[in-house]
Design an enzyme around this catalytic site. Structure first.
Site, PDB file in Angstrom:
ATOM      1  N   ASP A  67       0.822  -1.219   0.000  1.00  0.00           N
ATOM      2  CA  ASP A  67       0.000   0.000   0.000  1.00  0.00           C
ATOM      3  C   ASP A  67       0.855   1.268   0.000  1.00  0.00           C
ATOM      4  O   ASP A  67       2.084   1.215   0.145  1.00  0.00           O
ATOM      5  CB  ASP A  67      -0.969  -0.003   1.202  1.00  0.00           C
ATOM      6  CG  ASP A  67      -0.355  -0.593   2.468  1.00  0.00           C
ATOM      7  OD1 ASP A  67       0.878  -0.583   2.588  1.00  0.00           O
ATOM      8  OD2 ASP A  67      -1.104  -1.064   3.325  1.00  0.00           O
ATOM      9  N   ASN A 136      -8.041  -2.841  14.039  1.00  0.00           N
ATOM     10  CA  ASN A 136      -9.431  -3.025  13.586  1.00  0.00           C
ATOM     11  C   ASN A 136      -9.566  -4.203  12.611  1.00  0.00           C
ATOM     12  O   ASN A 136     -10.601  -4.366  11.980  1.00  0.00           O
ATOM     13  CB  ASN A 136      -9.970  -1.738  12.937  1.00  0.00           C
ATOM     14  CG  ASN A 136      -9.231  -1.384  11.645  1.00  0.00           C
ATOM     15  OD1 ASN A 136      -8.338  -2.094  11.214  1.00  0.00           O
ATOM     16  ND2 ASN A 136      -9.610  -0.274  11.031  1.00  0.00           N
ATOM     17  N   HIS A 138      -7.728  -4.744   9.853  1.00  0.00           N
ATOM     18  CA  HIS A 138      -7.371  -4.546   8.438  1.00  0.00           C
ATOM     19  C   HIS A 138      -6.074  -5.273   8.085  1.00  0.00           C
ATOM     20  O   HIS A 138      -5.216  -5.484   8.940  1.00  0.00           O
ATOM     21  CB  HIS A 138      -7.310  -3.052   8.063  1.00  0.00           C
ATOM     22  CG  HIS A 138      -6.151  -2.281   8.590  1.00  0.00           C
ATOM     23  ND1 HIS A 138      -6.233  -0.961   8.976  1.00  0.00           N
ATOM     24  CD2 HIS A 138      -4.843  -2.619   8.800  1.00  0.00           C
ATOM     25  CE1 HIS A 138      -5.057  -0.539   9.372  1.00  0.00           C
ATOM     26  NE2 HIS A 138      -4.203  -1.517   9.275  1.00  0.00           N
ATOM     27  N   GLU A 143      -9.827  -1.753   4.958  1.00  0.00           N
ATOM     28  CA  GLU A 143     -10.521  -1.455   6.206  1.00  0.00           C
ATOM     29  C   GLU A 143     -11.787  -2.318   6.300  1.00  0.00           C
ATOM     30  O   GLU A 143     -12.245  -2.882   5.297  1.00  0.00           O
ATOM     31  CB  GLU A 143     -10.890   0.035   6.235  1.00  0.00           C
ATOM     32  CG  GLU A 143      -9.684   0.976   6.147  1.00  0.00           C
ATOM     33  CD  GLU A 143      -8.893   1.080   7.455  1.00  0.00           C
ATOM     34  OE1 GLU A 143      -8.803   0.090   8.205  1.00  0.00           O
ATOM     35  OE2 GLU A 143      -8.333   2.164   7.720  1.00  0.00           O
TER      36      GLU A 143
HETATM   37  C1  F6R Z   1       1.118  -1.602   6.101  1.00  0.00           C
HETATM   38  C2  F6R Z   1      -0.078  -2.397   6.223  1.00  0.00           C
HETATM   39  C3  F6R Z   1      -0.933  -2.374   7.444  1.00  0.00           C
HETATM   40  C4  F6R Z   1      -0.148  -2.646   8.723  1.00  0.00           C
HETATM   41  C5  F6R Z   1      -1.073  -2.548   9.922  1.00  0.00           C
HETATM   42  C6  F6R Z   1      -0.335  -2.806  11.224  1.00  0.00           C
HETATM   43  O1  F6R Z   1       1.723  -1.835   4.847  1.00  0.00           O
HETATM   44  O2  F6R Z   1      -0.377  -3.066   5.302  1.00  0.00           O
HETATM   45  O3  F6R Z   1      -1.939  -3.352   7.317  1.00  0.00           O
HETATM   46  O4  F6R Z   1       0.425  -3.897   8.644  1.00  0.00           O
HETATM   47  O5  F6R Z   1      -1.659  -1.296   9.966  1.00  0.00           O
HETATM   48  O6  F6R Z   1       0.575  -1.760  11.428  1.00  0.00           O
HETATM   49  P1  F6R Z   1       1.688  -1.869  12.546  1.00  0.00           P
HETATM   50  O7  F6R Z   1       2.523  -3.020  12.177  1.00  0.00           O
HETATM   51  O8  F6R Z   1       2.444  -0.584  12.472  1.00  0.00           O
HETATM   52  O9  F6R Z   1       0.949  -2.080  13.828  1.00  0.00           O
END
Ligand code: F6R
Length: 260
Positions: A67, A136, A138, A143
């Site tokens: 992303d 959440n 994702h 989302e």
């Molecule tokens: C980032 C991504 C997100 C993160 C998620 C957890 O490329 O795809 O899904 O993996 O937001 O973020 P952290 O690891 O910072 O808690």
């Protein structure tokens, strides 16, 4: 799904890195799916250590990031172009020309998303996709309520995700409102998935993903539909799992050759 519960984040990184290392060793011109955020950092550190020691060679591996924020200049240190370069491409010794990140600055974002999907297909698909999970539920920036069949597209970030990611920016308002993310359908097409989560803050999302129903309300639950998904957790992230003892028993009794 294969659920692996380990004592701490370093062990999570080591075991998940072994899954990736196995792919790199078998297919040195293979394709990695790359996540950003805090969760995979221990994986990248362990892979960089093995690359430095001459045990792994990433120079011919391709990479596709999950992303990118929309409208954030790539010179911004928190753009995922910059983060992937700093935490993955350089430390692992990948060729920057073989590493792609979705285009959040394109004039025509839907066309750029379609081109991203085509590039993944042209590379032969993703051999192993690294994933973190949001509090959440994702994955990528899919989302809750994301279509389980979705492909790379623009999404609106939830207030919760913007709040969680505010730690990387000067102020919560500086977190972009939109992103481009691989879809859940894109992620499901990877040949193998490795999701890592650390800390109690993720425990509820992990329990919903692993033991709840497959539902767009918890996008990570889509992993239940994949034929080869491994979920690597520390004790905190595993703390809400009802069947944790069974997962520990299964992993402890798995022969080494079956683990990676
Ligand atoms: C980032 C991504 C997100 C993160 C998620 C957890 O490329 O795809 O899904 O993996 O937001 O973020 P952290 O690891 O910072 O808690």
């Amino acid at each position: 799904m294969e659920i692996v519960i380990l004592p701490d984040s370093a062990e999570v990184g080591r075991v998940a890195a072994s899954v990736i290392a196995d792919v790199v060793a078998r297919k040195p011109d293979g394709v990695l799916g790359l996540a950003t955020g805090s969760s995979p950092l221990a994986i990248y550190e362990e892979l960089a250590r093995r690359a430095d020691a001459g045990e792994l060679d990433f120079s011919r591996m391709r990479g596709f990031a999950l992303d990118e924020y929309v409208g954030l200049d790539y010179s911004h240190p928190e753009s995922y172009h910059a983060v992937i370069d700093r935490t993955v491409t350089k430390p692992l010794g990948m060729n920057p020309e073989l590493v792609s990140v979705p285009d959040g600055l394109a004039d025509d974002i839907p066309a750029a998303c379609a081109a991203y999907e085509a590039a993944i297909d042209a590379a032969g698909g993703i051999d192993v996709q690294i994933l973190g999970i949001g509090a959440n539920g994702h994955i990528g920036f899919n989302e809750p309520t994301s279509s389980l069949a979705s492909r790379t597209r623009i999404k609106t970030l939830t207030p919760k995700t913007r709040e969680d990611n505010a730690r990387f920016f000067d102020s919560p308002d500086a977190v972009p409102t939109h992103c481009v993310t691989q879809g859940l359908g894109t992620i499901l097409r990877a040949h193998r998935l490795v999701l890592v989560a650390q800390g109690e803050r993720k425990a509820e999302a992990v329990a919903a993903a692993v033991e709840g129903p497959v539902s767009a309300s918890c996008p990570a639950s889509v992993l239940q539909l994949h034929e080869h998904a491994t979920v690597v957790l520390d004790e905190g992230a595993a703390s809400r799992l009802r069947n944790a003892d069974y997962y520990r028993y299964t992993w402890a009794n798995k022969p080494e050759w079956q683990r990676y």
